[in-house]
Design a protein around this motif. Structure first.
Motif, PDB file in Angstrom:
ATOM      1  N   VAL A 268      16.441  19.971 -27.351  1.00 50.61           N
ATOM      2  CA  VAL A 268      16.517  21.198 -26.552  1.00 50.61           C
ATOM      3  C   VAL A 268      16.902  22.373 -27.442  1.00 50.61           C
ATOM      4  O   VAL A 268      16.270  23.442 -27.416  1.00 50.61           O
ATOM      5  N   VAL A 269      17.933  22.161 -28.290  1.00 49.09           N
ATOM      6  CA  VAL A 269      18.400  23.266 -29.139  1.00 49.09           C
ATOM      7  C   VAL A 269      17.298  23.722 -30.073  1.00 49.09           C
ATOM      8  O   VAL A 269      16.985  24.919 -30.170  1.00 49.09           O
ATOM      9  N   ILE A 270      16.667  22.762 -30.751  1.00 56.07           N
ATOM     10  CA  ILE A 270      15.669  23.144 -31.750  1.00 56.07           C
ATOM     11  C   ILE A 270      14.416  23.709 -31.070  1.00 56.07           C
ATOM     12  O   ILE A 270      13.745  24.589 -31.606  1.00 56.07           O
ATOM     13  N   GLY A 271      14.133  23.240 -29.863  1.00 58.17           N
ATOM     14  CA  GLY A 271      12.989  23.768 -29.111  1.00 58.17           C
ATOM     15  C   GLY A 271      13.191  25.223 -28.743  1.00 58.17           C
ATOM     16  O   GLY A 271      12.321  26.072 -28.982  1.00 58.17           O
ATOM     17  N   LEU A 272      14.360  25.527 -28.174  1.00 59.41           N
ATOM     18  CA  LEU A 272      14.620  26.920 -27.797  1.00 59.41           C
ATOM     19  C   LEU A 272      14.693  27.809 -29.031  1.00 59.41           C
ATOM     20  O   LEU A 272      14.200  28.939 -29.035  1.00 59.41           O
ATOM     21  N   LEU A 273      15.288  27.285 -30.117  1.00 55.66           N
ATOM     22  CA  LEU A 273      15.378  28.069 -31.351  1.00 55.66           C
ATOM     23  C   LEU A 273      13.977  28.418 -31.867  1.00 55.66           C
ATOM     24  O   LEU A 273      13.710  29.560 -32.263  1.00 55.66           O
ATOM     25  N   SER A 274      13.067  27.427 -31.837  1.00 51.86           N
ATOM     26  CA  SER A 274      11.706  27.681 -32.322  1.00 51.86           C
ATOM     27  C   SER A 274      11.035  28.756 -31.487  1.00 51.86           C
ATOM     28  O   SER A 274      10.352  29.640 -32.025  1.00 51.86           O
ATOM     29  N   MET A 275      11.214  28.680 -30.157  1.00 62.95           N
ATOM     30  CA  MET A 275      10.592  29.690 -29.299  1.00 62.95           C
ATOM     31  C   MET A 275      11.166  31.069 -29.616  1.00 62.95           C
ATOM     32  O   MET A 275      10.434  32.066 -29.664  1.00 62.95           O
ATOM     33  N   ALA A 276      12.490  31.120 -29.850  1.00 58.35           N
ATOM     34  CA  ALA A 276      13.127  32.412 -30.105  1.00 58.35           C
ATOM     35  C   ALA A 276      12.662  32.991 -31.438  1.00 58.35           C
ATOM     36  O   ALA A 276      12.311  34.173 -31.527  1.00 58.35           O
ATOM     37  N   VAL A 277      12.637  32.161 -32.482  1.00 64.64           N
ATOM     38  CA  VAL A 277      12.194  32.638 -33.795  1.00 64.64           C
ATOM     39  C   VAL A 277      10.756  33.154 -33.704  1.00 64.64           C
ATOM     40  O   VAL A 277      10.419  34.228 -34.218  1.00 64.64           O
ATOM     41  N   ALA A 278       9.908  32.399 -32.996  1.00 62.28           N
ATOM     42  CA  ALA A 278       8.517  32.821 -32.835  1.00 62.28           C
ATOM     43  C   ALA A 278       8.468  34.173 -32.136  1.00 62.28           C
ATOM     44  O   ALA A 278       7.726  35.074 -32.546  1.00 62.28           O
ATOM     45  N   GLY A 279       9.275  34.338 -31.105  1.00 62.97           N
ATOM     46  CA  GLY A 279       9.279  35.591 -30.356  1.00 62.97           C
ATOM     47  C   GLY A 279       9.664  36.764 -31.240  1.00 62.97           C
ATOM     48  O   GLY A 279       9.049  37.835 -31.192  1.00 62.97           O
ATOM     49  N   VAL A 280      10.676  36.562 -32.094  1.00 59.15           N
ATOM     50  CA  VAL A 280      11.138  37.643 -32.969  1.00 59.15           C
ATOM     51  C   VAL A 280      10.060  38.041 -33.961  1.00 59.15           C
ATOM     52  O   VAL A 280       9.753  39.222 -34.135  1.00 59.15           O
ATOM     53  N   PHE A 281       9.428  37.043 -34.613  1.00 55.41           N
ATOM     54  CA  PHE A 281       8.481  37.376 -35.678  1.00 55.41           C
ATOM     55  C   PHE A 281       7.121  37.780 -35.137  1.00 55.41           C
ATOM     56  O   PHE A 281       6.295  38.314 -35.856  1.00 55.41           O
ATOM     57  N   MET A 282       6.859  37.490 -33.857  1.00 51.63           N
ATOM     58  CA  MET A 282       5.573  37.864 -33.311  1.00 51.63           C
ATOM     59  C   MET A 282       5.552  39.329 -32.917  1.00 51.63           C
ATOM     60  O   MET A 282       4.494  39.952 -32.884  1.00 51.63           O
TER      61      MET A 282
END
Lengths: 477, 213
Positions: A268-282
């Motif tokens: 769960v932690v790594i999943g949400l982190l990946s979504m957040a990082v993607a959101g920032v760099f997109m």
């Protein structure tokens, strides 16, 4: 049969290396891919009798993943001959051979029931992707390949270390330390806990690197940005699917050992982190191919998040595995066409694609709606299932974060996509000789049709296979 | 097996030599020697002089001790470089970090429950320490060749972890791992060749075009 499925593409790969004509050679890719797809569909339909030995079996996960990677490969392979005609100056011998070998290794990963064999296949897959990435032979693609190889090699090395830790946890329990999944699931309750925990963390980092989960995703924008679009499609839809499958196999063992909650929290932690990082760099990403790479990071995050939430969300995650692979095929091939038409991949030099290449730009735009989870496309269905799963399990915080992150990604991605398709083409645009044709648009269109149909109707056998896979991941049965 | 422990100490000492040296030639030779020691270790850990352990040991020596170092030396000669100038982390600091990593590995391995046959042995801590040292070299150096040496050391550590499982791992997997490594270095060598031709250098600081603006 199980052996033929991965040997056949390898034979075609050798044939591609041997064929002297650069005009005939590209056709070997769709022919090999098509033949293999037929064999895969026959093997999956027959169901029983597919086990050659304990090491190679098409299990319940394989029944979903194998038709998926073969189907995606076939759609992408239809693009190969036309694409290579657009790049007459580039030698294509190695590319064609490596593409077919890539299919062979993906098949072997899915079929492997032995964790060591699975690891070898994934490592081999990493190596055959190097010639695919370096295809353009310019400084940028060399840099991307170097980073991919080095980060990938470390990731895969850690995955091996984790596999050894897992085997040690069985050895400590006084078992033989077999690396067959079925044996490990059977003995799971006896496994030494500290070793099992260490193993899962190391494996999550290792195979997570191959999947491109944040914060191990740094190779992805470079690799997908510089590779030919069809290679991006195969990696974002095929290779990541295989890496996720590898991770699932270990999750399955953890869950059988009663350590599911431990593993799920990490996911769960790594999943949400990946979504957040993607959101920032997109957000405000000027390069639309790098944008697709971050979109892939996001969707890998969604996949592990679904497994982390569990229950209905795990079913949603398996469904999303299919939808993500197909949608990525649409996006990367449409992006490749736009790249060919403009000779550029940043929004300061690309605009008005709807006028310049109407068909490809429409696919790109519609694909964008599909990939961000707009109805009526298939990813909407799987994302809403994961959301419902989170709510059903009382994980309201996760559900809220999931929704917010999906929205952030949608907004960030829309700015770049709209800048590409809208407006007027630049005045000084050079003639690149690219025209939309059946060969360049057809394969992506085929996948988009599949994504649209799956959004409203999932065929009963497929639905049953996906449900069975989700149950199998969580319970080992 | 009394002879195993001195070999493990030797491997740990080679780790520090690798961390301390700035000469690329020494780095390659040291990693080659470490690979050859692993070959000997394989035979000893497998408990004696049967045919199959000796074959795996010889394959290990051939691949890790001879073939891969030869490839790296060739790359070195083509690129005409000798020294690792200005690593990201100075060699004194790397030595200190290496000592910390080794200590931490011993402590961590102490907390993990070991199978009876590995209690009191250095095998597991040495494996963990070698993995960490490899990772350290890989991340702290500028030259593509030193990064590859770091990767090799990391692989050596993992190979040692594999030795704890000699009953469980069929030889097929060990051989597969070795062959994979060989092919990996081969592919990496080809890409290094591209880097060298394109940038006239094997310095990875040239590889900084791709990033977010």
């Amino acid at each position: 049969m199980a052996i033929a499925l991965f040997v056949l593409p390898l034979v075609f790969a050798l044939a591609a290396l041997a064929v002297p004509s650069p005009r005939v050679r590209p056709w070997l890719v769709p022919v090999g891919g098509g033949l293999q797809l037929v064999l895969v569909l026959l093997a999956v339909r027959d169901g029983h009798g597919t086990a050659y030995s304990d090491w190679l079996v098409i299990d319940k996960l394989g029944r979903v993943a194998l038709p998926l990677v073969s189907g995606l490969f076939f759609a992408c392979s239809l693009y190969v001959p036309t694409y290579l005609r657009l790049r007459p100056g580039r030698p294509n011998r190695v590319l064609c051979g490596a593409l077919l070998a890539f299919l062979g290794m993906m098949t072997l990963i899915v079929e492997s029931q032995h964790l060591g064999l699975m690891w070898i296949a994934l490592e081999a897959n990493t190596l055959v992707s190097a010639p695919l990435l370096i295809f353009n032979q310019n400084p940028r693609s060399i840099e991307a390949t170097w980073k991919y190889l080095l980060i990938g090699a470390v990731g895969i090395a850690l995955a091996l270390l984790g596999t050894l830790f897992l085997a040690y946890s069985a050895l400590h329990a006084g078992r033989h330390g077999s690396l067959l999944i079925a044996d490990l699931v059977l003995d799971a309750r006896l496994l030494s806990r500290p070793w099992l925990h260490t193993a899962f963390v190391v494996l999550l980092v290792g195979y997570g690197t191959k999947m491109g989960l944040a914060p191990m995703h740094t190779w992805k924008p470079d690799a997908y940005g510089e590779a030919p679009g069809l290679v991006g499609a195969l990696m974002a839809g095929g290779l990541t699917t295989c890496a996720f499958l590898a991770l699932l196999r270990f999750y399955q063992i953890c869950a059988a050992a009663g350590e599911g909650p431990f593993a799920r929290e990490l996911l769960v932690v790594i999943g949400l982190l990946s979504m957040a990082v993607a959101g920032v760099f997109m957000a405000r990403q000027p390069d639309y191919k790098r944008m697709l790479a971050y979109s892939s990071v996001e969707h890998m995050g969604i996949l592990v998040l679904g497994i982390g939430v569990g229950g209905l969300a795990a079913f949603g995650s398996m469904l999303h595995l299919v939808n993500n692979a197909l949608t990525k095929g649409v996006m990367f091939m449409a992006a490749a066409n736009i790249h060919r038409a403009y000779g550029a991949k940043t929004i300061d030099r690309v605009s008005g694609a709807l006028r310049r290449v109407p068909a490809s730009a429409t696919l790109f735009l519609v694909g964008f709606f599909a990939v961000t989870g707009a109805p009526p496309f298939a990813p909407f269905l799987s994302e809403i299932t994961i959301l419902r799963g989170a709510v059903a399990n009382g994980r309201y915080g996760i559900a809220a974060a999931f929704l917010v992150l999906l929205f952030v990604v949608f907004v960030g991605m829309s700015a770049t996509v709209l800048a590409v398709v809208q407006g007027e083409p630049p005045k000084d645009l050079k003639e690149t000789g690219y025209r939309d044709s059946l060969g360049t648009v057809g394969p992506a269109l085929l996948l988009l049709v599949a994504v649209t149909i799956l959004g409203v109707w999932v065929p009963a056998p497929m639905d049953a296979a996906i449900r069975a896979a989700a149950v199998y991941v969580e319970t080992g049965r | 097996m009394p002879a195993v422990e001195p070999l493990l100490v030797l491997i740990l000492m080679l780790n520090f030599l690798l961390l301390g040296t700035s000469r690329l030639r020494t780095a390659i030779n040291t990693s080659a020697f470490q690979g050859a020691v692993l070959g000997g270790l394989t035979v000893l850990v497998h408990g004696g002089f049967a045919v199959r352990p000796i074959l795996v040991g010889l394959a290990t020596i051939a691949i890790k001790g001879v073939l891969i170092p030869l490839m790296l030396h060739r790359a070195l000669r083509d690129a005409a470089i000798r020294r690792e100038i200005e690593p990201y982390v100075s060699s004194v600091v790397s030595l200190l970090l290496g000592a910390v990593a080794t200590g931490a590995s011993v402590l961590y391995a102490d907390r993990l429950p070991l199978a009876p046959q590995h209690r009191g042995s250095l095998l597991v801590p040495a494996a963990l320490a070698t993995v960490l040292v490899g990772f350290l070299i890989l991340t702290s150096r500028r030259k593509a060749i030193t990064q590859v040496v770091g990767y090799l050391v990391l692989e050596n550590g993992i190979f040692m972890m594999g030795l704890t499982l000699h009953d469980a791992m069929p030889y097929l997997v060990e051989i597969g791992v070795l062959l994979d490594l060989l092919v990996a270095i081969f592919v990496i060598g080809i890409v290094m060749n591209h880097i060298n031709r394109e940038f006239a250098s094997l310095d990875v600081t040239h590889l900084e075009q791709l990033k977010e603006e």
